[in-house]
Design an enzyme around this catalytic site. Sequence first.
Site, short mmCIF file in Angstrom:
data_model
loop_
_atom_site.label_atom_id
_atom_site.label_comp_id
_atom_site.label_asym_id
_atom_site.label_seq_id
_atom_site.Cartn_x
_atom_site.Cartn_y
_atom_site.Cartn_z
N LYS A 1 0.86 -1.20 0.00
CA LYS A 1 0.00 0.00 0.00
C LYS A 1 0.89 1.23 0.00
O LYS A 1 1.97 1.22 0.61
CB LYS A 1 -0.87 0.04 1.26
CG LYS A 1 -1.87 -1.11 1.39
CD LYS A 1 -2.60 -0.98 2.72
CE LYS A 1 -3.57 -2.14 2.92
NZ LYS A 1 -4.24 -2.05 4.23
N HIS B 1 0.36 6.03 3.88
CA HIS B 1 -0.83 6.78 4.24
C HIS B 1 -0.49 7.89 5.23
O HIS B 1 0.45 7.76 6.02
CB HIS B 1 -1.86 5.81 4.84
CG HIS B 1 -3.20 6.40 5.07
ND1 HIS B 1 -3.56 6.98 6.27
CD2 HIS B 1 -4.28 6.49 4.27
CE1 HIS B 1 -4.81 7.41 6.19
NE2 HIS B 1 -5.27 7.12 4.99
N HIS C 1 0.36 7.32 8.96
CA HIS C 1 1.68 6.92 9.44
C HIS C 1 2.64 8.09 9.58
O HIS C 1 3.82 7.90 9.90
CB HIS C 1 2.28 5.85 8.52
CG HIS C 1 1.77 4.47 8.80
ND1 HIS C 1 0.60 3.99 8.25
CD2 HIS C 1 2.25 3.49 9.60
CE1 HIS C 1 0.40 2.76 8.70
NE2 HIS C 1 1.38 2.44 9.51
#
Length: 569
Positions: A127, A130, A133
């Site tokens: 992924k 984001h 994080h």
Amino acid sequence: MIDFKEEIAKKIAEVVQLDKNELMQYIEIPPNAELGDYAFPCFKLAKTLRKAPPMIATEIKENIAIDGKIIEKIDVVGGYLNIYINKETLIKTTLGEVASKKEEYGSSNLGDGKNVVIEYSSPNIAKPFHIGHLRTTVIGGALYKIYKFLGYNVIGINYLGDWGMQFGKVLAGLNLWGNEYDFENNKIQSLLNIYVRFCKEEKNNSELTELARECFKKLEEKDEEALKKWEWIRNVSIENYNKTYSLLNIHFDEYRGEAYYNDKMEAVVKELNAKGLLKDSQGAKIVDLEEYNMPPCIIITSAGTTIYATRDITAFIDRVKSFDFEKMIYVVGGEQKLHFEQFFKVLELMGYGDYVKKSIHVSFGLVVDKTGEKIGTRKGNSVFLEDILNESIEKVKVIINEKNPNLENKEEIARKVGVGAIIFNDLSNSRIKDEIFDWDTILNFQGETGPYMQYIYVRTKGLLEKAGYIPDFENIDCKYLNEKQAIEIVKLIYQFEATIKNAAEKNEPSIIARYLIDLAQAFSNFYNEYKVITENKELQDARLFITLAVGQVLKTGAELLGIEMPDKM
């Protein structure tokens, strides 16, 4: 450098016949300079000496040895001793240390020979990075630099989420639809799209769920082809994350994800069982924590698989053996509080209590917008950190083109200011509070922000450049730094090392961020009141050196937070 607190404590100890080190802990810095440079609250001694605090304060003042070289005078106000330091000694001690240590000013050997392990960032692979994080990454990155500056041997670990059923779904999706996506131009986004598609379609197709289980089972059984694809996914993910880490000035010593512990968990489960800690519960194996007012800690699920608690316990034991740490710091969101309480308790029951005492869950709040709503989606799509950083850089470019269109190295300066603004916004308030994400505040060059702090640093560089030389400290006459604003700056610079130690002790980078704003504002007040470039050479030298010292401390402090300083703006 003279430790003024220690010198004051020594002199008070001679009068009251108490331990100097205990007295040092009581000494405070008053809220304003009118109340002295240091204050000693005699309330702390009332019980021991069996006297009223004002009487104790008066007796200490009357009997303390004041030679004028360190303590200039003492006032009694109620139960307080207000202590004034000799300003010439303060200036020579502080600026002399800056001249001597240069970029190492504020550092220490406090952590010499001691290992500190910090786990931070730890995104799930397959992924994009984001925004959720951001906080663990920049808080952990700052703590890494702070502890290193204090002389500790720091081991930064990126505990990647690189194992579990989700990878069965990614592998199954790759097998089914891999040729439909643009892996040549955007590998990580393509992996995310496949995962999202698989999760959506399996809701109406149980065969897909079974297919994912089969794929993950192949991984667990170390099927060569499945492992090869998983390793490719992991490498692609790390390659993508490294772009963001590079922008944020983040470093890791090891990438030890969950998968690293696959062949180590069996021994830990056996150890738990041998110590009589495992119990059967509805087909699962648990450690019962009811006695400690906590839910059970699941070790093996009813499906016979391990769980993240199993991996965390295994990782902890591995780190004890690998690093014999002085501190183990987990930079993980506050929502995981119960998880840490549970697995720390399990480790304590296993006999690792001494190391559990050295372990800290450094928690933090959410990233929210100015209305207080959690930033997690934007028009139904994830908010990716790389996009936010690039957006900040672009916004700074617009500001530069409006205010200083002829500025050289616009790209590099925009990157330093744009990324620095994001980092500073995260670290400028207590980590336990939610971070408010508001562009108008983040990129404000006048408020208590990263760009403001960088702007003041650039101003110090500009003054030194305009003068064309750096004065030799040995030739500085301290009488030219007797203004209230100059003394305030020197006092702040003196406190730099103590500020860094305090930030480490509390695992709170915001202590340094707030300090940098205070120092920047103090210099701005000084600069607005007095000319640095003057016709009086001795006066100019003194003011130039304090300008140099401010710039040096601002830069060092910013670097501890992971922020790069531009030379021009």
